[in-house]
Design a protein around this motif. Structure first.
Motif, mmCIF file in Angstrom:
data_model
loop_
_atom_site.group_PDB
_atom_site.id
_atom_site.type_symbol
_atom_site.label_atom_id
_atom_site.label_comp_id
_atom_site.label_asym_id
_atom_site.label_seq_id
_atom_site.Cartn_x
_atom_site.Cartn_y
_atom_site.Cartn_z
ATOM 1 N N ASN A 1 0.810 -1.225 0.000
ATOM 2 C CA ASN A 1 0.000 0.000 0.000
ATOM 3 C C ASN A 1 0.838 1.266 0.000
ATOM 4 O O ASN A 1 0.320 2.361 0.184
ATOM 5 N N GLU A 2 2.144 1.128 -0.223
ATOM 6 C CA GLU A 2 3.004 2.303 -0.378
ATOM 7 C C GLU A 2 2.756 2.972 -1.733
ATOM 8 O O GLU A 2 2.391 2.312 -2.703
ATOM 9 N N ASP A 3 2.992 4.271 -1.796
ATOM 10 C CA ASP A 3 2.967 5.006 -3.069
ATOM 11 C C ASP A 3 4.152 4.508 -3.902
ATOM 12 O O ASP A 3 5.300 4.513 -3.451
ATOM 13 N N THR A 4 3.883 4.078 -5.123
ATOM 14 C CA THR A 4 4.931 3.519 -5.974
ATOM 15 C C THR A 4 6.025 4.537 -6.298
ATOM 16 O O THR A 4 7.141 4.159 -6.682
ATOM 17 N N LEU A 5 5.732 5.820 -6.134
ATOM 18 C CA LEU A 5 6.767 6.838 -6.350
ATOM 19 C C LEU A 5 7.812 6.820 -5.239
ATOM 20 O O LEU A 5 8.911 7.349 -5.407
ATOM 21 N N ASP A 6 7.466 6.231 -4.098
ATOM 22 C CA ASP A 6 8.410 6.078 -2.992
ATOM 23 C C ASP A 6 9.225 4.807 -3.258
ATOM 24 O O ASP A 6 8.840 3.709 -2.859
ATOM 25 N N ILE A 7 10.341 4.968 -3.934
ATOM 26 C CA ILE A 7 11.137 3.816 -4.375
ATOM 27 C C ILE A 7 11.600 2.969 -3.198
ATOM 28 O O ILE A 7 11.362 1.755 -3.150
ATOM 29 N N ASP A 8 12.254 3.617 -2.226
ATOM 30 C CA ASP A 8 12.802 2.875 -1.092
ATOM 31 C C ASP A 8 11.693 2.218 -0.262
ATOM 32 O O ASP A 8 11.826 1.072 0.167
ATOM 33 N N MET B 1 1.790 7.780 -15.285
ATOM 34 C CA MET B 1 2.972 7.403 -16.046
ATOM 35 C C MET B 1 4.221 7.464 -15.169
ATOM 36 O O MET B 1 5.122 6.625 -15.285
ATOM 37 N N ALA B 2 4.263 8.440 -14.266
ATOM 38 C CA ALA B 2 5.414 8.545 -13.362
ATOM 39 C C ALA B 2 5.525 7.303 -12.478
ATOM 40 O O ALA B 2 6.618 6.792 -12.225
ATOM 41 N N HIS B 3 4.383 6.807 -12.010
ATOM 42 C CA HIS B 3 4.388 5.590 -11.199
ATOM 43 C C HIS B 3 4.876 4.393 -12.014
ATOM 44 O O HIS B 3 5.620 3.543 -11.518
ATOM 45 N N ALA B 4 4.451 4.344 -13.276
ATOM 46 C CA ALA B 4 4.866 3.237 -14.143
ATOM 47 C C ALA B 4 6.377 3.232 -14.339
ATOM 48 O O ALA B 4 7.029 2.178 -14.265
ATOM 49 N N LYS B 5 6.930 4.403 -14.572
ATOM 50 C CA LYS B 5 8.384 4.503 -14.775
ATOM 51 C C LYS B 5 9.149 4.206 -13.489
ATOM 52 O O LYS B 5 10.271 3.678 -13.532
ATOM 53 N N GLU C 1 3.772 1.270 -20.788
ATOM 54 C CA GLU C 1 5.030 1.602 -20.127
ATOM 55 C C GLU C 1 5.360 0.578 -19.045
ATOM 56 O O GLU C 1 6.472 0.059 -18.976
ATOM 57 N N VAL C 2 4.380 0.280 -18.201
ATOM 58 C CA VAL C 2 4.663 -0.597 -17.064
ATOM 59 C C VAL C 2 4.907 -2.030 -17.510
ATOM 60 O O VAL C 2 5.604 -2.791 -16.828
ATOM 61 N N ALA C 3 4.361 -2.414 -18.675
ATOM 62 C CA ALA C 3 4.580 -3.769 -19.193
ATOM 63 C C ALA C 3 6.053 -4.052 -19.452
ATOM 64 O O ALA C 3 6.473 -5.212 -19.499
ATOM 65 N N LYS C 4 6.856 -2.996 -19.606
ATOM 66 C CA LYS C 4 8.296 -3.185 -19.810
ATOM 67 C C LYS C 4 8.998 -3.633 -18.531
ATOM 68 O O LYS C 4 10.083 -4.211 -18.574
#
Length: 405
Positions: free
Chosen positions: A47-54, A78-82, A114-117
């Motif tokens: 349930n973390e925000d995917t933008l929070d990498i760590d 798109m930012a989350h996907a990348k 994008e995320v499929a990559k």
């Protein structure tokens, strides 16, 4: 007539207690295979925000370390996907690769591509992937409107299907009862039939593009609706010659005891009928709390062996010791011995019979003493205060003991 393997019983039918799972095609998700007769796979979602990498890497690792085999993350932009590219790389650098699934909603073709990559499976919701804005004055869908939307779905889905197909990756077509498209609601109503037809529309598009790495889910927050949808999906697949594996879950099950009971009622009922290849228990709690429930369901049905199986009577006036206290002591001493069945029984009346399938038995046979069994055979009688110690010694003598970590 076939009889039980007991010379004292004659003409007693032998009942098959094995769960015969529905035949399904194997679908590869990273290094995990769903379906194809493989063990039922356990999933959860961070349930973390995917933008929070760590934070995401840490959450995925926590789940994987306690037995979650596939982890899902959400990608609303798109930012989350990348960001998933960085998450995947950091997992590989600091821990290990973990099979990842991306959740894509609301007109998500560009995000999905994008995320499929970066992930092993993409989950789409047919009711939201091509979002139809409801019209308050609508009274029907014309055949032309129905066809036009179907064509739009195909043109939007096709690039994702081709991408996943060419990469050898997977898709989950995840229908939710609460988010059926307006077109399906008008045609079939808010029903399990509408859920199944929604899934079939997407399946047929995938099949026309020679893509079959598909897992299906038909989740609902009400158990009877969920059960009906999955059963109807199996019926329709049987009619159409399809063998796609099924992902089981009761969505929005809530929390606490009732959330667990609700999930077990839905997931366990279908698994007992041989339906289901991967499961997720959806609790309004930290994701780590979901994994023990998954394994308990699978263990109770004999589908996975991930912990010690304890058989214990409910206690009654015949019980010769504090059963609850003793069961706790036995459990604490032996809970690391994955694969064993251990029975703790309060008296001789139920003991040997009820624990016949256990590897070891701990039975109150007379006041102040414990009888220890190996299977059906009584091995020794020991003072009650030495019962747990002597049970451990018995397990050690059979070379089945391992020291706890």
């Amino acid at each position: 007539m076939q009889t039980l393997d007991n010379p004292n019983l004659t003409n007693t039918p032998a009942f098959d207690t094995t769960i015969h799972r529905r035949k399904t095609r194997p679908v590869q998700v990273g290094d995990i295979t769903i379906g194809g007769g493989n063990p039922v796979v356990v999933q959860s979602m961070i349930n973390e925000d995917t933008l929070d990498i760590d934070g995401s890497v840490a959450a995925i690792r926590r789940l994987h370390e306690i037995g979650c085999e596939i982890v899902r993350v959400t990608v609303p932009s798109m930012a989350h996907a990348k960001a998933l590219a960085e998450i995947k790389q950091k997992l590989a650098d600091t821990y290990q690769t973990v099979p990842l699934v991306a959740d894509v909603h609301h007109n998500g073709m560009k995000i999905a591509l994008e995320v499929a990559k970066h992930v092993d499976k993409v989950r789409i919701n047919p009711g939201l992937y091509v979002f139809e804005k409801p019209k308050s004055d609508r009274t029907e869908y014309t055949e032309t409107e129905f066809t036009e939307i179907g064509d739009k779905i195909r043109s939007t889905l096709e690039p994702l299907v081709i991408s996943l197909r060419d990469q050898g990756k997977a898709m989950r077509i995840g229908v939710n009862h609460g988010s059926l498209s307006e077109r399906m609601l008008f045609t079939y109503g808010d029903t399990p039939e509408g859920m199944v037809e929604s899934a079939l529309e997407f399946i047929k598009i995938c099949a026309s593009l020679d893509f079959y790495n598909i897992v299906l889910s038909l989740k609902a927050s009400r158990v009877p609706v969920m059960l009906a949808a999955y059963r109807l999906m199996v019926q329709r697949m049987n009619e159409l010659g399809m063998e796609y594996p099924l992902h089981l879950g009761v969505t929005e099950a809530g929390d606490g005891e009732y959330g667990r009971i609700k999930s077990t009622a839905g997931i366990g009922t279908l698994l007992a009928q041989g339906i289901g290849d991967t499961i997720r228990v959806s609790l309004t709690e930290s994701p780590e709390k979901e994994i023990p429930v998954c394994y308990s369901i699978l263990q109770a049905l004999g589908l996975r062996k991930t912990m010690v199986e304890y058989v214990a009577c409910p206690s009654c006036g015949r019980t010769l010791f504090n059963l609850e206290e003793v069961l706790h002591k036995v459990r604490e001493a032996t809970k690391h011995l994955t694969g064993l069945d251990i029975a703790v029984m309060g008296c001789i009346v139920n003991g040997p019979g009820e624990m016949a399938d256990a590897d070891y038995g701990y039975v109150g046979k007379q006041p102040g003493y414990i009888s220890l069994y190996r299977g059906r055979e009584e091995i020794k009688k020991v003072p009650e205060d030495r019962g747990v110690e002597e049970l451990i010694n018995l397990i050690k003598s059979d070379d089945r003991w391992v020291e706890p970590e």
